[in-house]
Design an enzyme around this catalytic site. Sequence first.
Site, PDB file in Angstrom:
ATOM      1  N   ARG A 128       0.814  -1.211   0.000  1.00 23.52           N
ATOM      2  CA  ARG A 128       0.000   0.000   0.000  1.00 23.52           C
ATOM      3  C   ARG A 128       0.854   1.271   0.000  1.00 23.52           C
ATOM      4  O   ARG A 128       1.918   1.336   0.620  1.00 23.52           O
ATOM      5  CB  ARG A 128      -1.009  -0.004   1.144  1.00 23.52           C
ATOM      6  CG  ARG A 128      -0.435   0.198   2.502  1.00 23.52           C
ATOM      7  CD  ARG A 128      -1.553   0.371   3.516  1.00 23.52           C
ATOM      8  NE  ARG A 128      -1.000   0.400   4.859  1.00 23.52           N
ATOM      9  CZ  ARG A 128      -1.705   0.570   5.953  1.00 23.52           C
ATOM     10  NH1 ARG A 128      -3.011   0.682   5.872  1.00 23.52           N
ATOM     11  NH2 ARG A 128      -1.130   0.589   7.132  1.00 23.52           N
ATOM     12  N   ARG A 169       2.383  -6.460  14.455  1.00 19.70           N
ATOM     13  CA  ARG A 169       1.002  -6.053  14.765  1.00 19.70           C
ATOM     14  C   ARG A 169       0.049  -7.238  14.659  1.00 19.70           C
ATOM     15  O   ARG A 169      -0.896  -7.364  15.425  1.00 19.70           O
ATOM     16  CB  ARG A 169       0.536  -4.949  13.805  1.00 19.70           C
ATOM     17  CG  ARG A 169       1.168  -3.634  14.141  1.00 19.70           C
ATOM     18  CD  ARG A 169       0.403  -2.468  13.536  1.00 19.70           C
ATOM     19  NE  ARG A 169       1.141  -1.238  13.819  1.00 19.70           N
ATOM     20  CZ  ARG A 169       1.483  -0.339  12.910  1.00 19.70           C
ATOM     21  NH1 ARG A 169       1.108  -0.507  11.655  1.00 19.70           N
ATOM     22  NH2 ARG A 169       2.158   0.719  13.242  1.00 19.70           N
TER      23      ARG A 169
END
Length: 211
Positions: A128, A169
């Site tokens: 991204r 994460r």
Amino acid sequence: MNVILIGPPLCGKGTQAKLLKEKFNLIHLSTGEMLREISSHGTKLANEIKSLIDNGHFVSDELIIEVVKNKLDEINSQHDNNSQYGLLFDGFPRTVAQAKALENILKIDYILEIVVSKEEIARRVVDRASCSKCGKAYLLSNIKTDICEVCGGKITQRKDDTKEIAEARYDEYMFKTYPIIEYFKNHNGYHKIDGEKSTEMVFDQICKVLK
Ligand SMILES: [Zn+2]
């Protein structure tokens, strides 16, 4: 019909929530939004929460449940007893204590776990990018130039969009969420959704479950 959506960051949960909300006419409840909303209210509860958030503290289960209860009361008061409406929970419950408390307040019909592997999440993260000028989102694998088609700005990646940070994460998500999934596994409404398919195919799976 009350639905809980569970899934790691970048699993496509937000997009699915939006589609679900429209198709099944659900009220979308995200704890993040509820907390932001209530901290502007000026009540005792609101002030307590605002000071916790402003000081970077964790908001306890009890307080989150209080916020959710308040929100449900507010929604109830806006609907008369005969009108049917469903709720879509996103980002809540986060702990088993929250899940149990929620079950005491209302009937949960579906718990949908959007499953995406760690490898796929990391791939999505490093793919991204966005325009540094206008913010338009891009996928690196889809573009041939780093010039934004809208404004001519430069397309860049965020510094913390690395494989390592994404994986960390993900691990954190699994560690924190696993107990809730364990808790809900035997619930009749618990379903796994393959989140590695296209948006339409993921939504299709969800619609089949909710029928
Ligand atoms: Zn741009």
